[in-house]
Design an enzyme around this catalytic site. Structure first.
Site, PDB file in Angstrom:
ATOM      1  N   CYS A 153      54.859  33.346  31.082  1.00 20.89           N
ATOM      2  CA  CYS A 153      55.083  33.579  32.509  1.00 20.89           C
ATOM      3  C   CYS A 153      55.663  32.295  33.099  1.00 20.89           C
ATOM      4  O   CYS A 153      55.093  31.209  32.919  1.00 20.89           O
ATOM      5  CB  CYS A 153      53.771  33.927  33.216  1.00 20.89           C
ATOM      6  SG  CYS A 153      53.947  33.918  35.022  1.00 20.89           S
ATOM      7  N   CYS A 184      52.738  30.983  36.005  1.00 23.70           N
ATOM      8  CA  CYS A 184      51.398  30.478  35.668  1.00 23.70           C
ATOM      9  C   CYS A 184      51.283  30.077  34.190  1.00 23.70           C
ATOM     10  O   CYS A 184      50.229  29.622  33.755  1.00 23.70           O
ATOM     11  CB  CYS A 184      50.333  31.518  36.011  1.00 23.70           C
ATOM     12  SG  CYS A 184      50.350  32.967  34.937  1.00 23.70           S
ATOM     13  N   HIS A 225      63.988  24.359  20.443  1.00 23.23           N
ATOM     14  CA  HIS A 225      64.480  25.358  21.399  1.00 23.23           C
ATOM     15  C   HIS A 225      63.477  26.481  21.629  1.00 23.23           C
ATOM     16  O   HIS A 225      63.857  27.578  22.035  1.00 23.23           O
ATOM     17  CB  HIS A 225      65.831  25.916  20.930  1.00 23.23           C
ATOM     18  CG  HIS A 225      66.929  24.887  20.946  1.00 23.23           C
ATOM     19  ND1 HIS A 225      68.121  25.030  20.278  1.00 23.23           N
ATOM     20  CD2 HIS A 225      66.998  23.669  21.553  1.00 23.23           C
ATOM     21  CE1 HIS A 225      68.876  23.953  20.482  1.00 23.23           C
ATOM     22  NE2 HIS A 225      68.213  23.117  21.241  1.00 23.23           N
ATOM     23  N   ASN A 249      76.079  23.176   4.930  1.00 23.06           N
ATOM     24  CA  ASN A 249      76.561  24.109   5.958  1.00 23.06           C
ATOM     25  C   ASN A 249      77.820  24.798   5.449  1.00 23.06           C
ATOM     26  O   ASN A 249      78.642  24.162   4.804  1.00 23.06           O
ATOM     27  CB  ASN A 249      76.874  23.343   7.254  1.00 23.06           C
ATOM     28  CG  ASN A 249      76.920  24.256   8.465  1.00 23.06           C
ATOM     29  OD1 ASN A 249      75.922  24.919   8.755  1.00 23.06           O
ATOM     30  ND2 ASN A 249      78.032  24.319   9.153  1.00 23.06           N
ATOM     31  N   ILE A 289      64.667  29.865  16.785  1.00 22.46           N
ATOM     32  CA  ILE A 289      63.607  30.428  17.623  1.00 22.46           C
ATOM     33  C   ILE A 289      62.895  31.556  16.886  1.00 22.46           C
ATOM     34  O   ILE A 289      62.099  32.277  17.462  1.00 22.46           O
ATOM     35  CB  ILE A 289      64.221  30.956  18.945  1.00 22.46           C
ATOM     36  CG1 ILE A 289      65.351  31.961  18.649  1.00 22.46           C
ATOM     37  CG2 ILE A 289      64.753  29.795  19.788  1.00 22.46           C
ATOM     38  CD1 ILE A 289      65.900  32.649  19.884  1.00 22.46           C
ATOM     39  N   SER A 322      73.636  24.202  10.406  1.00 24.93           N
ATOM     40  CA  SER A 322      73.868  23.927  11.829  1.00 24.93           C
ATOM     41  C   SER A 322      75.297  23.436  12.031  1.00 24.93           C
ATOM     42  O   SER A 322      75.784  22.601  11.269  1.00 24.93           O
ATOM     43  CB  SER A 322      72.893  22.879  12.352  1.00 24.93           C
ATOM     44  OG  SER A 322      73.220  22.553  13.693  1.00 24.93           O
ATOM     45  N   CYS A 327      49.779  36.986  37.865  1.00 20.91           N
ATOM     46  CA  CYS A 327      50.313  36.336  39.080  1.00 20.91           C
ATOM     47  C   CYS A 327      51.599  36.984  39.578  1.00 20.91           C
ATOM     48  O   CYS A 327      52.114  36.595  40.623  1.00 20.91           O
ATOM     49  CB  CYS A 327      50.528  34.845  38.825  1.00 20.91           C
ATOM     50  SG  CYS A 327      52.004  34.489  37.865  1.00 20.91           S
ATOM     51  N   GLN A 372      66.219  24.150  15.370  1.00 27.98           N
ATOM     52  CA  GLN A 372      66.794  24.686  16.620  1.00 27.98           C
ATOM     53  C   GLN A 372      66.522  26.179  16.698  1.00 27.98           C
ATOM     54  O   GLN A 372      66.839  26.821  17.681  1.00 27.98           O
ATOM     55  CB  GLN A 372      68.312  24.490  16.628  1.00 27.98           C
ATOM     56  CG  GLN A 372      68.749  23.049  16.521  1.00 27.98           C
ATOM     57  CD  GLN A 372      70.253  22.963  16.281  1.00 27.98           C
ATOM     58  OE1 GLN A 372      71.051  22.946  17.207  1.00 27.98           O
ATOM     59  NE2 GLN A 372      70.647  22.920  15.036  1.00 27.98           N
TER      60      GLN A 372
HETATM   61  P1  NAD Z   1      75.484  27.713  15.144  1.00 29.10           P
HETATM   62  O1  NAD Z   1      75.647  29.192  15.232  1.00 29.10           O
HETATM   63  O2  NAD Z   1      76.222  26.872  16.109  1.00 29.10           O
HETATM   64  O3  NAD Z   1      75.932  27.216  13.679  1.00 29.10           O
HETATM   65  C1  NAD Z   1      75.458  27.810  12.524  1.00 29.10           C
HETATM   66  C2  NAD Z   1      76.174  27.172  11.347  1.00 29.10           C
HETATM   67  O4  NAD Z   1      75.578  27.682  10.170  1.00 29.10           O
HETATM   68  C3  NAD Z   1      77.676  27.493  11.290  1.00 29.10           C
HETATM   69  O5  NAD Z   1      78.410  26.299  11.209  1.00 29.10           O
HETATM   70  C4  NAD Z   1      77.825  28.321   9.990  1.00 29.10           C
HETATM   71  O6  NAD Z   1      78.964  27.972   9.250  1.00 29.10           O
HETATM   72  C5  NAD Z   1      76.590  27.937   9.224  1.00 29.10           C
HETATM   73  N1  NAD Z   1      76.059  28.991   8.354  1.00 29.10           N
HETATM   74  C6  NAD Z   1      75.962  30.322   8.619  1.00 29.10           C
HETATM   75  N2  NAD Z   1      75.337  30.950   7.612  1.00 29.10           N
HETATM   76  C7  NAD Z   1      75.044  29.997   6.678  1.00 29.10           C
HETATM   77  C8  NAD Z   1      74.398  30.020   5.418  1.00 29.10           C
HETATM   78  N3  NAD Z   1      73.920  31.150   4.915  1.00 29.10           N
HETATM   79  N4  NAD Z   1      74.275  28.856   4.748  1.00 29.10           N
HETATM   80  C9  NAD Z   1      74.754  27.693   5.258  1.00 29.10           C
HETATM   81  N5  NAD Z   1      75.362  27.619   6.445  1.00 29.10           N
HETATM   82  C10 NAD Z   1      75.503  28.752   7.155  1.00 29.10           C
HETATM   83  O7  NAD Z   1      73.936  27.430  15.177  1.00 29.10           O
HETATM   84  P2  NAD Z   1      73.120  26.099  15.527  1.00 29.10           P
HETATM   85  O8  NAD Z   1      73.830  24.895  15.058  1.00 29.10           O
HETATM   86  O9  NAD Z   1      71.745  26.385  15.111  1.00 29.10           O
HETATM   87  O10 NAD Z   1      73.117  25.989  17.109  1.00 29.10           O
HETATM   88  C11 NAD Z   1      73.145  27.051  17.987  1.00 29.10           C
HETATM   89  C12 NAD Z   1      71.895  27.569  18.627  1.00 29.10           C
HETATM   90  O11 NAD Z   1      71.670  28.755  17.963  1.00 29.10           O
HETATM   91  C13 NAD Z   1      70.577  26.895  18.520  1.00 29.10           C
HETATM   92  O12 NAD Z   1      70.245  26.479  19.794  1.00 29.10           O
HETATM   93  C14 NAD Z   1      69.589  28.029  18.145  1.00 29.10           C
HETATM   94  O13 NAD Z   1      68.527  28.045  19.061  1.00 29.10           O
HETATM   95  C15 NAD Z   1      70.390  29.256  18.323  1.00 29.10           C
HETATM   96  N6  NAD Z   1      70.220  30.435  17.456  1.00 29.10           N
HETATM   97  C16 NAD Z   1      69.096  30.600  16.712  1.00 29.10           C
HETATM   98  C17 NAD Z   1      68.978  31.698  15.878  1.00 29.10           C
HETATM   99  C18 NAD Z   1      67.722  31.841  15.092  1.00 29.10           C
HETATM  100  O14 NAD Z   1      66.643  31.475  15.548  1.00 29.10           O
HETATM  101  N7  NAD Z   1      67.796  32.376  13.868  1.00 29.10           N
HETATM  102  C19 NAD Z   1      70.019  32.614  15.780  1.00 29.10           C
HETATM  103  C20 NAD Z   1      71.182  32.426  16.577  1.00 29.10           C
HETATM  104  C21 NAD Z   1      71.256  31.316  17.409  1.00 29.10           C
END
Ligand code: NAD
Length: 250
Positions: free
Chosen positions: A129, A132, A121, A220, A103, A195, A157, A101
């Site tokens: 863009c 285009c 994501h 997690n 980015i 997550s 564009c 998920q």
């Molecule tokens: P979330 O923020 O909802 O959940 C993150 C989870 O990770 C939390 O439950 C937290 O307890 C746990 N966590 C934090 N640090 C940790 C670690 N070091 N070890 C283990 N667990 C840890 O994030 P999500 O579930 O990915 O969903 C939210 C959205 O966040 C996604 O759509 C994503 O695109 C976006 N996002 C991405 C980034 C990135 O690319 N790094 C950063 C912020 C948000």
């Protein structure tokens, strides 16, 4: 925790098609805040202010969105032990794919093959863009900001530019979503790392695996709504956990 590490290592050793599902929590140890932890991004911003519709019509929303992405400084950030553990898993021939998920592009930066990473994501490594579909590396658009352009538009564009991420209210990428579902269902081990499992449709992926009888592992820091369905749950940091697990697998 030792018992859980042993159990996960044992599951990996017996598996051939491991699917890893990562969220923002795998990248916090690299210095990128997640969304929902107490110090996460949503403790400072309201997600309802950053929908795709608002991005299209409100220059201030665009300015704040660009600012947030520029603050992430993904081009300077390094992967951590958890990302590198997944490179080892690929090297062992056990990794079917990583469904992320995130980015931030840190799986590819760590060394996982591009074709092993499914970005549900999108990515901030590129800007696109919206008219285009011309694409640029994010670093190139950074130079536009340095020249004082605050609300960049396409140089061909005139269309609106946006980081190649999927914002709230924007459609999920069809190809990636279908491929992720198929791989989740056909895996023989499904491991969630970092997550909260509350963002849908991404959070259906572990459900698809469970529906096919695939064992689920959840690593997690906090509890998730799917913990009761998992074979093993570890509420600890991703880096330490994955390092300990891979030590046992090697
Ligand atoms: P979330 O923020 O909802 O959940 C993150 C989870 O990770 C939390 O439950 C937290 O307890 C746990 N966590 C934090 N640090 C940790 C670690 N070091 N070890 C283990 N667990 C840890 O994030 P999500 O579930 O990915 O969903 C939210 C959205 O966040 C996604 O759509 C994503 O695109 C976006 N996002 C991405 C980034 C990135 O690319 N790094 C950063 C912020 C948000």
């Amino acid at each position: 925790m030792k018992e859980e590490y042993d159990a996960i290592a044992d599951l990996i050793m017996r598996a051939r098609k491991v699917v890893i599902f990562t969220g923002a929590g795998i990248s916090t140890e690299s210095g990128i805040p997640d969304f929902r932890s107490p110090t996460g991004i949503w403790s400072k911003f309201n997600p309802a202010d950053f929908t795709f519709d608002k991005y299209l019509v409100n220059p201030e929303v665009r300015r704040m969105t660009w600012w947030r992405y520029r603050e992430m400084k993904v081009w300077e950030i390094e992967p951590n032990a958890a990302h590198y553990a997944l490179v080892d898993l690929e090297g062992m021939g056990k990794l079917d794919c990583i469904i992320t998920q995130n980015i931030d592009g840190l799986h590819q930066k760590a060394g996982n093959s591009e074709d092993k990473v499914i970005e549900l994501h999108g990515t901030v490594r590129h800007v696109t863009c919206l008219e285009c579909e011309k694409r640029w590396p994010f670093e190139e658009i950074l130079r536009w900001f340095e020249k004082g352009i605050e609300d960049p538009h396409c140089d061909e564009c005139g269309g609106l530019l946006k980081a190649a991420t999927i914002s709230f209210g924007q459609a999920m990428p069809a190809k990636e979503t279908m491929e992720a579902e198929e791989r989740a269902r056909n895996s023989d081990l499904f491991i969630v790392i970092g997550s909260s499992l509350v963002v849908y449709p991404a959070a259906y992926m572990p459900v698809f695996a469970l529906e096919s009888g695939v064992p689920l592992v959840i690593i997690n820091r906090e509890a998730t709504p799917m913990d009761h369905r998992a074979t093993v749950v570890v509420n600890a940091g991703a880096g330490d956990t994955m390092s300990a697990v891979m030590e046992r697998v090697k």
